[in-house]
Design a protein around this motif. Structure first.
Motif, PDB file in Angstrom:
ATOM      1  N   HIS A 192       4.765  -8.065  -3.207  1.00  0.00           N
ATOM      2  CA  HIS A 192       4.960  -6.721  -2.645  1.00  0.00           C
ATOM      3  C   HIS A 192       3.651  -5.914  -2.612  1.00  0.00           C
ATOM      4  O   HIS A 192       3.601  -4.861  -1.970  1.00  0.00           O
ATOM      5  CB  HIS A 192       6.051  -5.953  -3.418  1.00  0.00           C
ATOM      6  N   LEU A 320       0.896   4.159  -8.192  1.00  0.00           N
ATOM      7  CA  LEU A 320       1.353   2.775  -8.273  1.00  0.00           C
ATOM      8  C   LEU A 320       2.598   2.647  -9.133  1.00  0.00           C
ATOM      9  O   LEU A 320       3.563   1.988  -8.755  1.00  0.00           O
ATOM     10  CB  LEU A 320       0.243   1.930  -8.905  1.00  0.00           C
ATOM     11  N   ASP A 324       6.352   1.520  -8.387  1.00  0.00           N
ATOM     12  CA  ASP A 324       6.921   0.354  -9.066  1.00  0.00           C
ATOM     13  C   ASP A 324       8.158   0.730  -9.891  1.00  0.00           C
ATOM     14  O   ASP A 324       9.096  -0.056 -10.003  1.00  0.00           O
ATOM     15  CB  ASP A 324       5.865  -0.338  -9.922  1.00  0.00           C
TER      16      ASP A 324
HETATM   17 FE   FE2 Z   1       3.732  -2.977  -7.672  1.00  0.00          FE
END
Ligand code: FE2
Ligand code: FES
Length: 342
Positions: A192, A320, A324
């Protein structure tokens, strides 16, 4: 700086992407990112021993005049340093009348209950039983045998790290509505990267992934994912690296840079279950340690290498992890309602 590419690109710390590929024109990765491969890697991670150790924070979080307080799997835990500087831990409930020890001060290595002055030095006292605690130099761990239910280990499974004298260390913590396995599954899906985080990563190729039930992969010894990827520095300027993702224990995923600038650097993602929120949903903390190494020794490190290592450090933080955690929360939400497609 260089505009190097191809076989020489990994010897050069920085490169300039000659023909940046628009986001929507990059190669789709979904065919390779087989749910069964990710699920298999997760299952093998979960089968590895943790010895009931849980990461509770950064080493530097303990040592002040307040204990480090965490709820781990619904258990209140306090951790502080004794007079010798060693970490000590135990339940966050005073054994006298139940005061929340998270609000009690630490005086000369002793936690002094602020309700009636009961003093805890880290040893068993009046029904208060300490938990084993461990300081690995970057992170603090607590062993909770009643929570983990595994055979206890003397020490946690600490990933191999670069020499701290040549490393920059940073620790980030985030919390999501999910279980530790959702965080681990996110990290065991390297495909991803450039799609979901185009602001940090480009040109991502998974060069090796586990392809057997034992986790072996053609040409790669470890049970892990080998990824060639570039960290974005600015504009078309990137730092190309090869990184290997492994799960040494059930709640940890390590990304180790094996080639390129900062080789030897690790980003460790540790998932710690906190307990349910007020709607009964599980909450999990992600404690992420970046130990960024450089070949450049000593004091020159910060000045000389920081600009190149900064993208790595930044990659672990902020945006990030927000994305996530959204991935992990989505996975949990689908799993918990029987809608997960994998
Ligand atoms: Fe990631
Ligand atoms: S509640 Fe802690 S000393 Fe009384």
């Amino acid at each position: 700086m260089s505009t190097g590419s191809g076989s020489g690109r990994r010897r050069l710390p920085l490169s300039l992407r000659r023909r940046p590929v628009p986001w929507e024109h990059q190669r789709p990765t979904w065919r390779e990112a087989r749910p069964a491969v990710i699920a298999g890697a997760l299952k093998r991670a979960q089968a590895r021993p943790s010895g009931n150790w849980y990461v509770v924070g950064a080493s530097r979080d303990a040592g002040g005049d307040r204990p480090l307080a965490r709820t781990v799997a619904g258990q209140d835990v306090v951790l502080w340093r004794d007079a010798a500087g060693r970490p000590v831990a135990g339940p966050g409930i005073c054994p006298h009348l139940g005061a929340p020890l998270r609000d009690s001060p630490v005086r000369c290595g002793t936690l002094v209950c602020h309700w009636h002055g009961l003093a805890l030095d880290g040893g068993s006292f009046a029904g208060w039983e300490p938990f084993p605690a461990y300081d690995d130099g970057v992170l603090l761990w607590v062993r909770l045998d009643a929570v983990g239910g595994e055979a206890p280990l003397e020490a946690p499974v600490v990933p191999r790290r670069p020499d701290p004298a040549r490393a920059l260390t940073a620790v980030y913590t985030g919390v999501g509505v999910c279980e530790p396995e959702d965080v681990v599954a996110n990290r065991l899906d390297p495909w991803h990267g450039a799609w979901f985080h185009p602001y940090s990563f480009v040109d991502l190729t998974v060069a090796g992934a586990p392809d057997g039930p034992d986790g072996g992969a053609e040409g790669f010894a470890e049970d892990g994912f080998t990824v060639d990827v570039s960290f974005k520095v600015a504009g078309r300027l990137v730092v190309p690296v090869r990184a290997v993702f492994t799960a040494p224990e059930p709640r940890t995923v390590v990304m180790r840079i094996t080639e390129g600038e900062g080789a030897g650097s690790v980003v460790e993602s540790h998932a710690t279950p906190l307990g349910p929120d007020d709607r009964g949903r599980p909450r999990t903390a992600v404690v992420e340690a970046v130990v960024a190494a450089s070949g450049r020794p000593g004091f020159a490190l910060a000045r000389g290498a920081a600009p190149l290592l900064r993208p790595l450090v930044r990659a672990a933080a902020g945006r990030l992890w927000r994305d996530d955690l959204a991935y992990a929360e989505r996975r949990w939400s689908l799993r918990s309602t029987g809608r997960f497609p994998g």
